[in-house]
Design an enzyme around this catalytic site. Structure first.
Site, PDB file in Angstrom:
ATOM      1  N   CYS A   1      23.831  84.512  54.697  1.00 38.21           N
ATOM      2  CA  CYS A   1      23.847  85.981  54.650  1.00 38.21           C
ATOM      3  C   CYS A   1      22.795  86.589  55.566  1.00 38.21           C
ATOM      4  O   CYS A   1      22.808  87.791  55.830  1.00 38.21           O
ATOM      5  CB  CYS A   1      23.609  86.481  53.233  1.00 38.21           C
ATOM      6  SG  CYS A   1      24.600  85.651  52.023  1.00 38.21           S
TER       7      CYS A   1
ATOM      8  N   SER B   1      29.279  92.437  45.461  1.00 43.04           N
ATOM      9  CA  SER B   1      29.692  92.941  46.770  1.00 43.04           C
ATOM     10  C   SER B   1      31.117  92.474  47.043  1.00 43.04           C
ATOM     11  O   SER B   1      31.609  91.549  46.413  1.00 43.04           O
ATOM     12  CB  SER B   1      28.748  92.423  47.842  1.00 43.04           C
ATOM     13  OG  SER B   1      28.702  91.011  47.784  1.00 43.04           O
TER      14      SER B   1
ATOM     15  N   CYS C   1      19.095  88.990  50.576  1.00 43.27           N
ATOM     16  CA  CYS C   1      18.919  87.658  50.021  1.00 43.27           C
ATOM     17  C   CYS C   1      19.860  86.713  50.753  1.00 43.27           C
ATOM     18  O   CYS C   1      20.886  87.131  51.266  1.00 43.27           O
ATOM     19  CB  CYS C   1      19.202  87.650  48.530  1.00 43.27           C
ATOM     20  SG  CYS C   1      20.840  88.241  48.132  1.00 43.27           S
TER      21      CYS C   1
END
Lengths: 821, 423
Positions: free
Chosen positions: B103, B278, B409
């Site tokens: 990510c 998400s 994160c």
């Protein structure tokens, strides 16, 4: 149906819920189309309609015409007085755009001029309440969605803007185009298509990409434009368009009925805006004009067709209203109206020959006749090659350039332009007769014959607008594709279409809608939706249903389908019987006189229908039908389904006792065969016996029909309700629950056992005889899927096992034999 | 910061609207999205490819999409954009590499560029194009069979697996990404109600922002939000024309009741539901980065300075905590206080995770994710870092503020953060 149902489609579910709550629709522009749309919306929905126009005159005209229409309905005994008042009460007229604030759907039906549209769009942007709005339609004939969407500066409005285009007369012509373009969102597109399909009850050509004038319009405009430059005398106006009258009608006669303005405006716009690779671009751009001078002269002098003061246009029309006939024709040379002369047989002998070939004599020819004409060397053949071949090539261009699918063209030409055979069917006929090479040779011959217009006949991609793009025919040849359409087994009418991107044949049902099952629901829906003749049983419907059932069986074998959900689109969800025009009528032959329909021909229809219905009855897929009014064959069909649900209908009916019109509950089941002296076609009597009806009930049904409530009380109907949407939901839920029992063979087995038990009582020996094995579950499918298996499982249902296990013993009418010739 | 040290500036940044899975970009591979974003970034930068040498193209992408061309990504994109912009010998011949930090890939492409530009010696670069792209809709089913010894074309029988979903399992630590958020959220005392309310807020903020989103058809000054987004005007694989202007995931009919009725993913009492996680999304973002001196010398205007970046590690089982050490370390590295920062963008991988970070760092909500986050807009994994940096830069500019920190994160127990300053 009047309400919008999602048939298991999850995206549509949300949009359908919004559409079903719509209360107000704003119509901007109350010209001819605006009035038609208002009438249709009033008829089919319960919406409040706000008519907005800037001119008092237009509003007054709308008020009058809509008023006259509904008063006529009342006087004709089709609606009651309070209904008339209710219809008129739902209408309001205003010049004020502020009324847009309450509208959930906005429909712009103003003139084709972009400057006028721009002002309207600015007003929409100013007054609309975005949280309420579902979509904005623009009824344009020649603009693309992109050209119009950019008139909005608000991106949200662009998201919700689509072009939706109906054809004149709006309430009678069932073709409707919806074009998405690049700005509209998927949700708006889905909602708009569902609105047109289910609420307006139209046959929808849903185009994702922009194309000037959708599909039908450029073909129709092209038909007129391609001839218009060659018209020198009045007689030309009669003779040259004959070739199009062979397919559908003389385009100039049609233009006289609709008015010339849409044509001239479109020609002007298309001449300017058509993309460079459009084959017909040249016919809108000749001699520095977009259409010939003589058409402009006519328009300027106010001779714009049947609706003009003197009923003058391309022709002079006389006779009573709505039954006018063309008596004189306009002569551009002398600018006067002249006699229509008889057509010289020597010049056009091929047309007469084709008529002789086509024994059901009418002005519209069979494909066989057209082929005959296209080969001929007389004037008929020459005009055919000069005018019709470019239109056929243009059709192929549209498909090749991904503007539309084969089905879109075929449906547009059949439904919108009333071609007897769709354009793609005609092309297929030519391909079957000549082969691809032969057709290319014919086109090249036509190109040599017409050196002044050689770019219209370009197939090699060498000259004109199509240079660099060899015709689709070459791709077909290279890939070994023989036809554009696939044809049904019973009558050979179209049932599938070629996808030129993948080379696969895909479903194409003009008279049905087939909704594929979702993985979760395993229910497919078949919606009868005949755009031309009500929901009747005709050749096309039988072919298409036969194909659809074959497709369903294939899905069933793969474990993707367990139930079929049948319903009918249109007001009152009406399902009619056999198309009497097709099956009961003979034809007149000049030489041998009136020909009755032969027994063979007539009975073939019954036999084919019975075989199909029997198969539907015995197939292992669960079938549920939701219908309203059912007549003759339509009612008979439902006796073969596993379950029937009926909408309680109310309407005006003539009471034969009091000799007055009364508003009452209508009959759902009607079998008027005996009254009409038509023999029962699909075996209603036998089926009713099977469903547990005695002689007296059968008589009751045949003599006076049954209302939904009566049918429910007698056990013929499995569920009734007044609200269509709720009934559809309930019935669909039952189909969804039932589908899981349609594990291969178990339903067939159950049906088989039930039938045997009904006729013979319980017979254990039969099981042994048929299977040869009584207790071996490996070999006897009765045991593996039957009661013994259930007991072995401790009374619990067996898990789904979707692998087919060969042919069920003793099942005579097996689909494997029936559907795989 | 040492004045002799070279500074890195963001000359331009652009991102596509984010598409929902199976939505706008269902037929548009990640590479195509990247081409659009890079082209837009170059056009926005105003640089002349004939004059300004592009030293490097840095690509970021995680999941192989239906085209399976990820290995050629940077060069493919460079060549395709060069063709579109009629460039023969600059971008077309620029070297490129693909980088991956789950990510944090979107930050990593900026970090790589930062390192190249601040380096000394022969590897010193002046102008770099960084982009990150992802099309999660097009991630493949993969067949896990190995090749056989006797034939290179023969594979062993094996089940097919969902490549995307496989990535959500961190097998070594026997954990799932949603589980990390659940555990971390509970550790920091976050409740389900907090999560639902935050998710609702994220959507509401995104809706408000979209209503005022910049669009090229409107001159009005009220519409100046999300100027990082450019309208995607293209044709998809099926030949359909496409005009996408807004993030597709934003749910206009969001309501708290519906959110609170959603079933938790990992059993009763869990914090993660489809509404508080998400979204699986598609999209790309790109930026043109330069040496500040180089830009000044060539009179190239720029948006912001990258002050620094930081990657820190945490326990993989609560990987969502990542931004906490990353932001703290970054502030320490730059000798700054948290109060010096005007706006924060912290990726909303899960509402529980974000709320945990917010609580630990003491982030003021009115200064963080002011235009909504990944819960509403979507988390197009590789591109997220660059996406939030782009949005942060434009939001700082819009508000006339100076310093901002973007953070996320990173699966596997990391956190990434980057600090930008408007000049």
């Amino acid at each position: 149906m009047g309400t919008c149902f999602s048939f298991g489609n999850k995206i549509l579910q949300k949009e359908a819920a919004r559409l079903n709550k719509v209360k107000k629709v704003a119509l901007i522009g109350t010209g001819t189309m605006g009035i038609g749309i208002a009438i249709d919306l009033l008829n089919k929905t319960g919406y409040e309609i706000i008519c907005i126009d800037i001119s008092d005159q237009a509003l007054d005209r709308a008020k009058n015409e809509i008023g006259n229409y509904f008063t006529g309905m009342y006087q004709g005994g089709r609606i009651m007085e309070d209904q008339l008042a209710a219809y008129m009460g739902r209408l309001s007229y205003t010049k004020d755009f502020e009324a847009l604030a309450n509208a959930e759907i906005i429909w712009e039906v103003a003139t084709e001029r972009i400057d006028v549209k721009e002002i309207i769009f600015r007003n929409i942007e100013k007054y609309v309440d975005q949280s309420k709005l579902i979509f904005v339609f623009s009824n344009t004939s020649s603009h693309t969605t992109e050209e119009l969407a950019i008139l909005f500066s608000d991106s949200y409005l662009r998201d919700k803007f689509l072009t939706g285009h109906g054809y004149f007369p709006f309430h009678a012509n069932r073709l409707f185009d919806v074009m998405k373009g690049k700005y509209a969102s998927e949700e708006s597109f889905v909602a708009a298509v569902a609105f047109a399909e289910q609420i307006l009850e139209k046959k929808v050509i849903a185009l994702r990409n922009d194309h000037h004038g959708y599909v039908a319009d450029p073909i129709f405009e092209g038909m007129g434009a391609i001839i218009s430059w060659d018209i020198k005398t009045g007689q030309d106006l009669v003779e040259l368009p004959q070739v199009f009258a062979l397919l559908t009608a003389n385009p100039f006669e049609v233009l006289d009925r609709t008015g010339h303005m849409p044509y001239t405006e479109c020609a002007r716009h298309m001449g300017k805006a058509l993309p460079a690779d459009d084959r017909l671009r040249v016919v809108y751009n000749q001699n520095d004009r977009h259409y010939p001078q003589w058409i402009e002269d006519l328009e300027k002098s106010g001779k714009i067709g049947i609706n003009s003061k003197d009923k003058e246009g391309f022709f002079k029309w006389t006779g009573p209203a709505n039954r006018e006939k063309a008596t004189l024709v306009y002569n551009p040379e002398t600018k006067s109206y002249v006699e229509i002369n008889e057509i010289n047989y020597q010049d056009y002998w091929s047309l007469s020959e084709a008529a002789a070939l086509d024994h059901r004599a009418s002005s519209i020819k069979s494909i066989e006749g057209l082929i005959k004409i296209s080969e001929a060397d007389d004037k008929g053949g020459k005009t055919f090659r000069r005018y019709v071949l470019p239109i056929m090539l243009y059709t192929l261009d549209l498909i090749q350039d991904n503007h539309c699918t084969v089905a879109d063209v075929n449906t547009s030409s059949k439904v919108g332009l009333r071609f007897k055979y769709g354009l793609c069917e005609i092309i297929d006929g030519f391909l079957n007769h000549f082969g691809i090479d032969g057709l290319i040779a014919l086109i090249k011959k036509a190109g040599c014959e017409n050196p002044d217009r050689s770019e219209l006949f370009d197939v090699d991609g060498k000259i004109g607008p199509r240079s660099g793009k060899p015709n689709l025919l070459y791709t077909m040849k290279k890939k070994g594709w023989k036809n554009l359409l696939g044809y049904g087994r019973i009558y050979g009418t179209p049932v599938s279409q070629l996808n030129i991107n993948t080379g696969d044949m895909e479903l194409y049902y003009c008279d049905l809608r087939y909704v594929h099952p979702t993985k979760k629901d395993r229910v497919a829906s078949i919606i009868f939706d005949n755009p031309l003749r009500g929901n009747v049983w005709n050749r096309n419907t039988l072919d298409q249903l036969d194909h659809a059932i074959g497709v369903s069986m294939e899905l069933y074998e793969k474990g993707q389908l367990g139930a079929l959900f049948f319903t009918a689109s249109g007001t009152g969800m009406r399902m009619l019987g056999a198309d009497a025009r097709q099956f009961n009528k003979g034809w007149f032959d000049a030489k041998i006189g009136y020909q009755f329909l032969g027994e063979e021909d007539a009975s073939w229809f019954t036999k084919a229908g019975m075989k199909l219905f029997r198969f539907i009855q015995e197939m292992p897929i669960w079938t549920v039908g939701v219908f309203g009014e059912k007549w003759g064959g339509g009612a008979e069909f439902t006796y073969f389904l596993n379950q029937r649900f009926d909408v309680i209908l109310k309407g005006v009916e003539f009471d034969s006792l009091t000799r007055t019109n009364v508003f009452k509950v209508k009959k759902n089941y009607n079998q008027p065969e005996i009254e009409y002296a038509i023999l029962g076609g699909f075996g209603a009597v036998q089926e009713l016996v099977r469903l547990g009806f005695g002689e007296s009930l059968i008589d009751e049904l045949f003599m006076q029909g049954l209302t939904a409530e009566r049918a429910y009380a007698l056990g013929l109907s499995n569920g009734i309700g007044e609200n269509e949407f709720e009934l559809l939901e309930r019935a669909f839920e039952i189909a969804r629950l039932k589908q899981k029992y349609a594990v291969p063979y178990s339903m067939a087995l159950y049906n088989q056992q039930k039938k045997n038990a009904f006729y013979e009582g319980c017979n254990d020996d039969r099981l042994t005889q048929e299977t040869g094995e009584t207790f071996n579950p490996e070999k006897n499918p009765y045991i593996t899927t039957g009661l013994l298996r259930l007991l072995n499982m401790g009374g619990q249902n067996a898990p789904l096992d979707l692998t087919p296990r060969g042919v069920l013993p003793g099942w005579k009418n097996n689909y494997l034999q029936l559907y795989k010739d | 910061m040492n004045n002799n040290k070279k500074e890195v500036v963001i000359v331009s940044a652009a991102r596509t609207p984010i598409g929902k899975h199976g939505g706008y970009y269902n037929n548009l591979p990640a590479e195509d999205l990247a081409v659009l974003a890079v082209k837009e970034a170059i056009l926005r930068s105003g640089i002349d490819l004939a004059k300004t040498k592009i030293d490097q193209v840095i690509a970021g992408m995680i999941y192989i999409d239906s085209q399976n061309q990820q290995i050629y990504l940077p060069r493919n994109v460079a060549v395709r954009v060069a063709d579109l912009l009629n460039d023969k010998d600059n971008l077309k011949t620029a070297p490129g590499n693909t980088t991956l930090r789950i990510c944090g890939t979107g930050f990593q492409v900026l970090a790589d560029a930062f390192d190249h530009i601040t380096a000394d010696g022969p590897n010193k670069a002046n102008c770099i194009i960084s982009f990150a792209t992802e099309n999660m809709s097009q991630t493949n089913l993969i067949h896990q069979g190995r090749r056989k010894r006797d034939s290179v074309w023969d594979f062993e029988d094996a089940p097919t697996k969902d490549y995307l979903m496989e990535g959500f399992n961190h097998n070594l630590f026997k954990t799932l990404m949603p589980k990390t958020a659940d555990v971390y959220g509970k550790q920091t005392g976050i409740t389900r109600k907090d999560c639902d309310e935050f998710s609702y807020l994220s959507h509401k903020r995104a809706i408000e922002t979209q209503k005022n989103q910049w669009n090229r058809f409107k001159d009005s000054n009220d519409h100046n939000y999300l100027m990082g987004i450019f309208t995607v005007d293209t044709v998809d694989k099926a030949g359909n024309t496409l005009c996408v202007w807004r993030d597709e995931g934003v749910k206009y009919d969001v309501n708290l009741e519906e959110l609170s009725n959603l079933r938790p993913l990992l059993g009763k009492g869990g914090l993660v539901t489809p509404g508080t996680a998400s979204q699986i999304s598609d999209g790309a973002a790109a930026a043109v980065l330069m040496d500040k001196d180089f830009a000044d010398k060539n009179n190239i205007p720029y948006l912001a300075i990258i002050k620094g970046y930081q990657f820190s590690t945490v326990d993989p089982e609560i990987m969502g905590q990542g931004p906490v050490p990353a932001v703290r370390d970054l502030l320490k590295q730059l000798n700054m206080q948290q109060s010096d920062v005007d706006l924060f963008e912290v990726n909303e991988a899960f509402a529980a995770q974000y709320l945990g970070v917010e609580k630990e760092l003491g982030l003021p909500r009115e200064k963080t994710n002011v235009n909504g986050g990944a819960i509403a807009m979507g988390h197009n994994i590789a591109a997220t870092g660059l996406r939030i940096t782009t949005d942060l830069v434009y939001e700082l500019k819009r508000r006339g503020l100076k310093t901002g920190i973007a953070s996320a994160c990173i699966g596997g127990g990391q956190g990434g953060a980057i600090c930008v300053e408007i000049v």
